[in-house]
Scaffold this motif. Sequence first.
Motif, short mmCIF file in Angstrom:
data_model
loop_
_atom_site.label_atom_id
_atom_site.label_comp_id
_atom_site.label_asym_id
_atom_site.label_seq_id
_atom_site.Cartn_x
_atom_site.Cartn_y
_atom_site.Cartn_z
N GLY A 241 85.30 -1.78 48.83
CA GLY A 241 84.48 -0.88 49.19
C GLY A 241 83.92 0.22 48.11
N TYR A 242 83.45 0.74 48.01
CA TYR A 242 83.16 1.67 47.04
C TYR A 242 82.28 3.00 47.88
CZ TYR A 242 84.42 -1.53 43.76
OH TYR A 242 85.65 -2.95 43.53
N ASN A 243 82.41 3.87 47.29
CA ASN A 243 81.17 5.04 48.06
C ASN A 243 80.82 4.60 47.46
OD1 ASN A 243 80.19 7.00 48.59
ND2 ASN A 243 81.38 8.52 49.06
N TYR A 244 79.63 4.07 47.05
CA TYR A 244 78.14 4.24 46.19
C TYR A 244 77.25 4.64 47.11
CZ TYR A 244 80.29 0.99 42.95
OH TYR A 244 81.15 1.06 41.66
N ARG A 245 76.97 5.13 48.16
CA ARG A 245 75.92 5.45 48.88
C ARG A 245 74.87 6.75 48.31
NH1 ARG A 245 80.28 6.70 53.02
NH2 ARG A 245 80.43 8.98 52.51
N LEU A 246 74.20 6.68 48.37
CA LEU A 246 72.88 7.61 48.00
C LEU A 246 72.92 8.72 49.23
CD1 LEU A 246 70.48 7.68 46.24
CD2 LEU A 246 69.21 7.36 47.98
N THR A 247 72.71 9.96 49.34
CA THR A 247 72.36 11.03 50.22
C THR A 247 70.96 11.35 50.38
OG1 THR A 247 71.83 12.72 48.86
CG2 THR A 247 74.00 12.63 48.59
N ASP A 248 71.13 11.87 51.53
CA ASP A 248 69.43 12.06 52.11
C ASP A 248 68.58 13.15 51.42
OD1 ASP A 248 71.15 10.76 53.93
OD2 ASP A 248 69.59 11.50 56.13
N ILE A 249 69.86 13.79 50.49
CA ILE A 249 69.19 14.78 49.81
C ILE A 249 67.90 13.99 49.10
CG2 ILE A 249 68.99 16.50 48.52
CD1 ILE A 249 71.55 17.19 49.76
N GLN A 250 68.70 13.22 48.10
CA GLN A 250 68.34 11.97 47.27
C GLN A 250 67.12 11.63 47.90
OE1 GLN A 250 72.04 10.98 46.19
NE2 GLN A 250 72.05 11.37 43.60
N ALA A 251 67.62 10.61 49.33
CA ALA A 251 66.48 9.90 49.77
C ALA A 251 65.03 10.77 50.49
CB ALA A 251 66.96 8.78 51.09
N ALA A 252 65.02 11.87 50.46
CA ALA A 252 63.91 12.41 51.23
C ALA A 252 62.88 12.71 49.43
CB ALA A 252 64.51 14.02 51.08
N LEU A 253 63.85 13.40 49.00
CA LEU A 253 63.50 13.39 47.36
C LEU A 253 62.45 12.21 47.11
CD1 LEU A 253 61.95 14.54 44.23
CD2 LEU A 253 64.49 13.97 44.18
N GLY A 254 63.22 10.10 47.34
CA GLY A 254 62.55 9.29 46.58
C GLY A 254 61.35 8.49 47.70
N LEU A 255 61.59 9.28 48.89
CA LEU A 255 60.79 8.78 49.88
C LEU A 255 58.89 9.24 49.44
CD1 LEU A 255 60.64 7.41 51.94
CD2 LEU A 255 60.91 9.12 53.49
N SER A 256 59.64 10.99 49.15
CA SER A 256 58.07 11.43 48.84
C SER A 256 57.61 11.48 47.52
CB SER A 256 58.54 13.07 48.30
OG SER A 256 57.72 13.84 48.02
N GLN A 257 58.06 10.75 46.71
CA GLN A 257 57.72 10.69 45.21
C GLN A 257 57.51 8.50 45.41
OE1 GLN A 257 59.82 10.93 41.42
NE2 GLN A 257 58.76 12.79 41.77
N MET A 258 57.54 7.86 46.16
CA MET A 258 57.29 6.80 46.38
C MET A 258 55.97 6.37 47.07
SD MET A 258 59.23 3.76 46.23
CE MET A 258 58.19 2.70 47.33
N THR A 259 55.66 7.86 47.63
CA THR A 259 53.65 7.65 47.35
C THR A 259 53.31 8.22 46.45
OG1 THR A 259 53.97 10.23 47.90
CG2 THR A 259 54.01 9.22 50.17
N ARG A 260 53.45 8.95 45.24
CA ARG A 260 52.91 8.70 44.16
C ARG A 260 53.15 8.12 42.93
NH1 ARG A 260 54.20 14.07 41.73
NH2 ARG A 260 55.61 14.28 42.46
N LEU A 261 54.15 6.96 43.69
CA LEU A 261 54.40 5.86 42.75
C LEU A 261 53.11 4.80 41.84
CD1 LEU A 261 55.68 3.80 41.51
CD2 LEU A 261 56.41 2.76 43.30
N ASN A 262 52.44 4.90 42.67
CA ASN A 262 51.14 3.99 42.32
C ASN A 262 50.26 4.40 41.19
OD1 ASN A 262 51.37 1.55 43.81
ND2 ASN A 262 49.89 2.03 45.07
N GLU A 263 49.86 5.85 41.58
CA GLU A 263 49.49 7.56 40.88
C GLU A 263 50.10 6.98 39.46
OE1 GLU A 263 49.47 12.12 41.30
OE2 GLU A 263 49.25 10.80 42.91
N PHE A 264 51.54 6.99 39.66
CA PHE A 264 52.20 7.13 38.72
C PHE A 264 52.48 6.34 37.44
CE2 PHE A 264 55.88 9.49 40.58
CZ PHE A 264 55.50 10.87 41.04
N VAL A 265 52.20 5.20 37.94
CA VAL A 265 52.29 3.28 36.98
C VAL A 265 50.93 4.27 36.42
CG1 VAL A 265 52.72 1.65 37.48
CG2 VAL A 265 53.95 1.93 38.81
N GLN A 266 49.59 4.43 37.55
CA GLN A 266 48.63 3.85 36.77
C GLN A 266 48.01 5.03 35.61
OE1 GLN A 266 46.09 1.91 37.78
NE2 GLN A 266 45.41 2.69 35.45
N THR A 267 48.75 6.22 35.65
CA THR A 267 48.65 6.99 34.75
C THR A 267 50.12 6.56 33.87
OG1 THR A 267 48.88 8.63 36.62
CG2 THR A 267 49.77 9.47 33.90
#
Length: 387
Positions: A241-267
């Motif tokens: 296999g590979y080291n293809y992991r995402l970090t928790d730092i990145q995942a925290a940003l992603g999780l926060s961005q997910m709460t605005r996904l619908n708003e982003f798409v609507q805009t």
Amino acid sequence: MIPYGRQDISQDDIDHVVQVLRSDFLTQGPMVPQFEAAVASYCGATHAVAVCNATAALHIACLALGVSHGDRVWTTPITFVASANCAVYCGASIDFVDIDPSTCNMSVASLAEKLARAKAVGALPKVVIPVHLCGQSCDMKAIHALSQEFGFSIVEDASHAIGGRYLGMPVGGCQYSDITIFSFHPVKIITTGEGGMAVTNNPELARLMQQYRSHGITSNPDEMLIPETGEVWNYQQIRLGYNYRLTDIQAALGLSQMTRLNEFVQTRRNIATEYDRALACTPFAKLEQLEDTCSSYHLYPIRIDPQRCGKNQRQVYNFLLKQGIRVNLHYIPVYRQPFFEAMGFSVGYCPEAERYYREAISLPIYSSLKPEQQQYVIEVLREALSV
Ligand SMILES: *Cc1c(COP(=O)(O)O)cnc(C)c1O
């Protein structure tokens, strides 16, 4: 300069990242599974595997589907090179199916013809990778029907399309595919800096992708190849296999961005609607949107037919650039890249893709594009036709 795309980071996003920086885990902590659960639940898929970018997601998707030396993978030429490179990483050969000139997604008619020809000579693909260009889903029902008839697997490259819908369902539900992958590069709909995700409803594929993401290592005793001996022996590498992991730092940003996904798409949809309205009476052509789809509008390309516009792509591009608007072309047909030309592909291989390449430019579209900036872009586009 107005770019064609850019990220939208809030104070809340920053706070979530800072929290992780102060926590015990910068990677392999609790944020990655939370981000995976949020994306899986949003898409209506049962499994999600977060990785360091969408290119890695495409690679582990191909590996999980068993792509290796001697296999064939097909994709569209109007995509980023990563949609094709994943096959080459696995030692497979890559081939391209021309686009439909109205949506510029992979043409189902061309795919059906190419499959029939391939079947006659025993050269069918193992995997087909349709790409949801600009955020509009491909005709997945039809591609899925062909996969049943000709026996190939499907990976949806939905790098542009998180937040988009197909037949009323979110892209990523994998109703008509084995795996769907997303990108979280800053120009895409939501971002983690670098990041990607593979979603699937198949637990076996999810398990394999989890292994490929992290060195081919498992800590699940049921998957271990050497029986436990009573020694302290809590993980085994059972494949490469590979080291293809995402970090928790990145995942925290992603999780926060997910709460605005619908708003982003609507805009983005509102911006697209305004371009549609303002450009309707110009000779610029837009991509057709099908009834079955609801695009997330990662991109808004226009096509500049020099016959109808009196100006060509290069002239409009230069004019926009001079007025501070940095547009872009998505994409050069992948097989026209020197690396792929060296495999034997040549000019004219996919005529519709080449016409698109000569005509398209992607206008600025992103959630923080201000209405007055968009009006400026529209004004400059009108001017470009008259100078
Ligand atoms: C951006 C993109 C990728 C690669 O995404 P990364 O996250 O940058 O690896 C793959 N396919 C398409 C269609 C893309 O637009």
